[in-house]
Design an enzyme around this catalytic site. Structure first.
Site, short mmCIF file in Angstrom:
data_model
loop_
_atom_site.label_atom_id
_atom_site.label_comp_id
_atom_site.label_asym_id
_atom_site.label_seq_id
_atom_site.Cartn_x
_atom_site.Cartn_y
_atom_site.Cartn_z
N THR A 173 -0.01 2.32 6.69
CA THR A 173 1.35 1.83 6.86
C THR A 173 2.32 3.00 6.69
OG1 THR A 173 0.79 -0.37 6.11
CG2 THR A 173 3.07 0.32 5.78
N ASN B 221 -1.40 -4.74 -5.70
CA ASN B 221 -0.54 -5.92 -5.59
C ASN B 221 -0.96 -7.04 -6.54
OD1 ASN B 221 1.32 -4.99 -3.55
ND2 ASN B 221 -0.40 -5.06 -2.13
N TYR C 50 -3.31 -8.84 -0.06
CA TYR C 50 -2.52 -9.57 0.94
C TYR C 50 -3.11 -10.97 1.14
CZ TYR C 50 -0.30 -5.09 1.31
OH TYR C 50 0.38 -3.94 0.99
N ASN D 115 -6.52 -5.41 -0.45
CA ASN D 115 -5.26 -4.96 -1.07
C ASN D 115 -4.27 -6.04 -1.49
OD1 ASN D 115 -5.97 -2.32 -1.15
ND2 ASN D 115 -4.83 -1.68 0.68
N HIS E 19 -7.34 -7.65 8.02
CA HIS E 19 -6.98 -7.09 6.70
C HIS E 19 -7.29 -8.14 5.61
CE1 HIS E 19 -5.28 -4.63 3.71
NE2 HIS E 19 -4.19 -4.23 4.32
C1 LIG Z 1 0.64 5.63 2.91
C2 LIG Z 1 -0.54 4.69 2.85
C3 LIG Z 1 -0.51 3.54 3.61
C4 LIG Z 1 -1.62 2.67 3.61
N1 LIG Z 1 -1.60 1.59 4.44
C5 LIG Z 1 -2.71 0.81 4.55
C6 LIG Z 1 -2.77 -0.24 5.51
O1 LIG Z 1 -1.87 -0.45 6.33
N2 LIG Z 1 -3.91 -0.99 5.52
C7 LIG Z 1 -4.95 -0.77 4.66
O2 LIG Z 1 -5.95 -1.48 4.72
N3 LIG Z 1 -4.92 0.25 3.77
C8 LIG Z 1 -3.84 1.05 3.71
N4 LIG Z 1 -3.85 2.12 2.86
C9 LIG Z 1 -5.11 2.49 2.18
C10 LIG Z 1 -5.86 3.54 3.04
O3 LIG Z 1 -6.32 2.97 4.24
C11 LIG Z 1 -7.08 4.13 2.29
O4 LIG Z 1 -8.01 3.11 2.03
C12 LIG Z 1 -6.68 4.79 0.98
O5 LIG Z 1 -5.60 5.68 1.19
C13 LIG Z 1 -7.85 5.54 0.35
O6 LIG Z 1 -8.31 6.55 1.23
P1 LIG Z 1 -7.92 8.12 0.98
O7 LIG Z 1 -8.39 8.46 -0.40
O8 LIG Z 1 -8.69 8.86 2.05
O9 LIG Z 1 -6.44 8.24 1.11
C14 LIG Z 1 -2.75 2.96 2.81
C15 LIG Z 1 -2.74 4.13 2.02
C16 LIG Z 1 -1.67 5.00 2.04
C17 LIG Z 1 -1.73 6.26 1.24
#
Ligand SMILES: Cc1cc2nc3c(=O)[nH]c(=O)nc-3n(C[C@H](O)[C@H](O)[C@H](O)COP(=O)(O)O)c2cc1C
Length: 372
Positions: free
Chosen positions: A27, A241, A186, A184, A181
């Site tokens: 996001t 959340n 939701y 998290n 989804h």
């Molecule tokens: C800025 C940001 C936005 C995210 N938006 C989503 C999202 O839209 N949907 C989702 O399932 N996870 C979302 N996440 C979680 C990421 O998909 C991912 O699972 C999480 O960042 C862990 O991976 P990483 O350690 O490689 O960052 C978001 C994470 C970040 C940092």
């Protein structure tokens, strides 16, 4: 047989990936202000990150207005949004990439300012988010969460329909598949979790009942796309959340088993250690590993995300614990992440301050590695 590597091919549904460095759904709150449609800025961002045979999971996109909880998240419920996404899927395909869309309903993680007629957000039960969290209003202010309204049993079919419509719209927009989804905190996870779901109808109570909505949504979306182009994302042991199931294993074992009967494109986890990565650079200690716990229950393609370095990703794939690794934060700051991981090049650090909202800065201006 040699063990797979991060750069060996992988079949996902009907698609042949040429590497296993997946872009996680992220996001970024940079859709067009007036109609929450993706626009040229978003196109540039996704095109930068597309690679031949690489899988992008596009950011969570509300399937209906009531499913919104943040300003400028791109939707998948209007003509303008479908048209905007179509440009992006074309651009990714032009580079040989594969792109799925994450279908989203935030449930109680919303605020009345997003809701038609200023109504309360909907949820399985009238249980508000508590703890150190604040809601975002439609004009971007941080405020306390309201107590949501419990959905009537008769309204639940409408939620399933909204996901089905979102799935149809995603098809029209040229995506290669969709990810539901279910993570998290939701709406779909709210139904799964016993502390949040206090319903006494067929959608609450037993594990089977709490899993019902997720499975009905999955089946509806499979009805649109066919199972091999549909995926589900889960975050067992997650705390985002204000979620958290006292004993997640029986619940998630049931969910994974039920999903495993459906022949989906892949199952996608968020590793518990990185739950809440969207809000802070947490690294939860003494938590189990989702891929290790659930791999034995999942015969298909398993993707996981959460705090991976290139080396850890190689290990996970080589050992067979996961088939591919999704990267979030590093993909934000490294548009050419697959190439950098392959070359073992240094990664550009990300700037959390520009994760959400704004324009080019922290979005399309991260550097590509100079070609050697
Ligand atoms: C800025 C940001 C936005 C995210 N938006 C989503 C999202 O839209 N949907 C989702 O399932 N996870 C979302 N996440 C979680 C990421 O998909 C991912 O699972 C999480 O960042 C862990 O991976 P990483 O350690 O490689 O960052 C978001 C994470 C970040 C940092």
């Amino acid at each position: 047989m040699t063990s797979p590597s991060l750069f060996s091919p992988l079949k996902v549904g009907p698609y042949q990936l040429s590497h296993r460095v997946v872009m996680a759904p992220l996001t970024r709150m940079r859709a067009a202000h007036e109609d929450n449609a993706p626009h040229s800025l978003n196109l540039e961002y996704y095109a930068q990150r597309a690679t031949k045979g690489g899988l992008i999971i596009a950011e969570a996109s509300p399937v209906t207005q009531t499913g919104r909880g943040n300003p400028r998240t791109p939707g998948i419920y209007s003509r303008e949004q479908i048209a905007g996404w179509r440009e992006i899927t074309h651009a990714v395909h032009a580079k040989g990439g594969i792109i799925f869309l994450q279908l989203w309903h935030v449930g109680r993680v919303s605020h009345s300012s997003f809701q038609p007629g200023g109504a309360l957000p909907v949820a399985p039960s009238a249980v508000p988010i508590s703890g150190n969290f604040s809601a975002m209003t439609a004009d971007g202010k941080q405020v306390p969460y309201e107590t949501p309204r419990a959905l009537e049993t008769s309204e639940i079919a409408g939620i399933v329909d909204a996901f089905r419509d979102g799935a149809r719209n995603a098809r029209e927009a040229g995506f290669d598949g969709v990810e539901i989804h279910g993570a998290n905190g939701y709406l779909l996870e709210q139904f799964l979790q016993s502390r949040i779901n206090q319903r006494t109808d067929a959608y609450g109570g037993s594990i089977e009942n709490r899993a019902r909505l997720l499975l009905e949504v999955t089946d509806a979306v499979v009805g649109v796309w066919g199972a091999d182009r549909v995926a589900v994302r889960l975050s067992p042991y997650g705390v985002a959340n204000d979620t958290g199931e006292a004993d997640p294993m029986p619940l998630y074992s049931h969910v994974v088993r039920m999903l495993s009967q459906r022949g989906l494109a892949y199952l996608h986890f968020i590793e518990p250690r990185s739950s809440g990565a969207g809000r802070a650079d947490v690294n939860h200690q003494n938590v189990p590993s989702a891929m290790e716990l659930f791999r034995p229950l999942w015969p298909g393609v398993l993707i996981t995300a959460g705090g991976f370095t290139g080396e850890a990703a190689e290990d996970a794939v080589a050992s067979g614990k996961a088939d591919a690794i999704a990267f979030g934060r590093h993909f934000i700051s490294n548009p050419d992440l697959p190439l950098r991981l392959q070359r073992k090049s240094p990664l550009t650090p990300y700037n959390r301050a520009t994760f959400y909202g704004g324009a080019e800065v922290g979005y399309t201006d991260y550097p590509f590695e100079q070609s050697a």
